[in-house]
Design a protein around this motif. Sequence first.
Motif, PDB file in Angstrom:
ATOM      1  N   ILE A  17      -5.408   2.182  -8.247  1.00 67.05           N
ATOM      2  CA  ILE A  17      -4.172   1.495  -8.640  1.00 67.05           C
ATOM      3  C   ILE A  17      -2.933   2.341  -8.353  1.00 67.05           C
ATOM      4  CG2 ILE A  17      -5.291   0.072 -10.393  1.00 67.05           C
ATOM      5  CD1 ILE A  17      -4.432   2.030 -12.500  1.00 67.05           C
ATOM      6  N   GLU A  18      -3.084   3.677  -8.292  1.00 64.55           N
ATOM      7  CA  GLU A  18      -1.904   4.495  -8.001  1.00 64.55           C
ATOM      8  C   GLU A  18      -1.473   4.388  -6.537  1.00 64.55           C
ATOM      9  OE1 GLU A  18      -5.351   7.545  -8.583  1.00 64.55           O
ATOM     10  OE2 GLU A  18      -4.660   5.663  -9.488  1.00 64.55           O
ATOM     11  N   LYS A  20      -0.813   3.320   7.152  1.00 64.67           N
ATOM     12  CA  LYS A  20      -0.729   1.995   6.521  1.00 64.67           C
ATOM     13  C   LYS A  20       0.443   1.882   5.543  1.00 64.67           C
ATOM     14  CE  LYS A  20      -4.646   1.149   8.565  1.00 64.67           C
ATOM     15  NZ  LYS A  20      -4.703   0.283   9.764  1.00 64.67           N
ATOM     16  N   ALA A  21       1.316   2.836   5.552  1.00 61.56           N
ATOM     17  CA  ALA A  21       2.452   2.792   4.625  1.00 61.56           C
ATOM     18  C   ALA A  21       3.289   1.539   4.862  1.00 61.56           C
ATOM     19  CB  ALA A  21       3.318   4.035   4.784  1.00 61.56           C
ATOM     20  N   GLY A  22       3.561   0.814   3.803  1.00 61.64           N
ATOM     21  CA  GLY A  22       4.364  -0.394   3.911  1.00 61.64           C
ATOM     22  C   GLY A  22       3.570  -1.663   4.124  1.00 61.64           C
ATOM     23  N   TYR A  23       2.257  -1.545   4.396  1.00 60.85           N
ATOM     24  CA  TYR A  23       1.433  -2.744   4.550  1.00 60.85           C
ATOM     25  C   TYR A  23       1.387  -3.499   3.226  1.00 60.85           C
ATOM     26  CZ  TYR A  23      -0.581  -1.628   9.153  1.00 60.85           C
ATOM     27  OH  TYR A  23      -0.763  -1.387  10.487  1.00 60.85           O
ATOM     28  N   LEU A  61       0.839  -1.200   0.000  1.00 63.30           N
ATOM     29  CA  LEU A  61       0.000   0.000   0.000  1.00 63.30           C
ATOM     30  C   LEU A  61       0.871   1.245   0.000  1.00 63.30           C
ATOM     31  CD1 LEU A  61      -2.748  -0.944   2.632  1.00 63.30           C
ATOM     32  CD2 LEU A  61      -2.855  -1.169   0.140  1.00 63.30           C
ATOM     33  N   VAL A  62       0.496   2.204  -0.853  1.00 64.34           N
ATOM     34  CA  VAL A  62       1.204   3.484  -0.937  1.00 64.34           C
ATOM     35  C   VAL A  62       0.189   4.580  -0.626  1.00 64.34           C
ATOM     36  CG1 VAL A  62       2.589   5.003  -2.381  1.00 64.34           C
ATOM     37  CG2 VAL A  62       2.683   2.521  -2.744  1.00 64.34           C
ATOM     38  N   PRO A  63       0.149   5.070   0.620  1.00 64.41           N
ATOM     39  CA  PRO A  63      -0.910   5.994   1.039  1.00 64.41           C
ATOM     40  C   PRO A  63      -1.009   7.276   0.230  1.00 64.41           C
ATOM     41  CG  PRO A  63       0.234   5.109   2.931  1.00 64.41           C
ATOM     42  CD  PRO A  63       1.021   4.682   1.723  1.00 64.41           C
ATOM     43  N   LYS A  64       0.126   7.913  -0.077  1.00 66.04           N
ATOM     44  CA  LYS A  64       0.134   9.222  -0.752  1.00 66.04           C
ATOM     45  C   LYS A  64      -0.815  10.181  -0.028  1.00 66.04           C
ATOM     46  CE  LYS A  64       1.509   7.598  -5.351  1.00 66.04           C
ATOM     47  NZ  LYS A  64       1.150   7.559  -6.790  1.00 66.04           N
ATOM     48  N   ASP A  65      -1.850  10.674  -0.752  1.00 68.53           N
ATOM     49  CA  ASP A  65      -2.778  11.634  -0.154  1.00 68.53           C
ATOM     50  C   ASP A  65      -4.104  10.992   0.237  1.00 68.53           C
ATOM     51  OD1 ASP A  65      -3.516  11.047  -2.705  1.00 68.53           O
ATOM     52  OD2 ASP A  65      -3.967  13.113  -3.310  1.00 68.53           O
TER      53      ASP A  65
END
Length: 319
Positions: free
Chosen positions: A245-246, A217-220, A206-210
Amino acid sequence: MSKPPPRRKKTTRVASGKPKPATDSAKKKPSRQDEPASVTIDVSAVEVPELTPEEERDRLNLERRVERAFYEAGKALMELRDRRLYRSTHKTFEEYCRDRFGHSRQQSNYLIAAANVYENLTTNGCQNVGDGNLTTNGSQILPSSERQVRPMVQLKPEQQCVVWQQAVEQAGGKIPSGRIVKDIVDQIRERTKIPNPYHLGEICVLVPKDNPDLRGKAGYWGAIAHVGDYSCTVQCWDGDYTVKIEHLKSLELLEEDCQFMQQLCLRLRQLHSLAGRDEAVDWLLQGLGKQAKPYLSSLQAKLLTAVEREYKIEWKRQK
């Protein structure tokens, strides 16, 4: 008798040894003999010899090798991975890449994917140019680094050619930067419906971004459970997340590695569903839930098995 008035001492000026400053009229104008002599230096032009035909061929060959360096690295890594030529010294490809080359498996995967794109561009002749606009490789304007092609990895071969041609044109007939390529890919995504690049069972991070729903959850990591037009549902250790998908990044694992992580995810989810579990279980879950690797260390495997036994969970590897 009245005293005579005291005599005053006479003060006399002592001439100092310093000469008196000369007046303007006394200043002398410098003569020609006092002026520094001017020197004329003759500089002869050094003629730089032109490259000989043999030197031209050598330069062209070396430039090609520089341009193709990331491609050659990707092809070599692909063969090392597919043939498992690391098995005599390492258990996993990731450990091998870290110990042998000093970079992560993800970096290796980037190079492998970039090599495939490069090969597609050269095979299909996606950017032929005229004789008046030749690049160092003599016939095509081709990528010279992995980052220039990374945005195109998920595209179909024919789409990669279109994107690269537009990027070269936008760069004025030169090798475009990765940012130019990414901007064109994003524009194409907006204009046309590009198929979702992910598939069921694929392991992604997962890439949280905005996205506020993914805060913390970054890195999950998790397994793709559903694929939509522009989003996916990912099964992680603590629940399911439906994201665009982004907000996903594939680990690009082999099928057997994906199966291992799918099984591991089910084990973690089962422990997470236990009511009244000890805090130590949560520490273990959070640690393994962010370790996006297709294996467990010996100690991690023992700890996970010990916790499952503590809560009387019998786990058998599913096929």
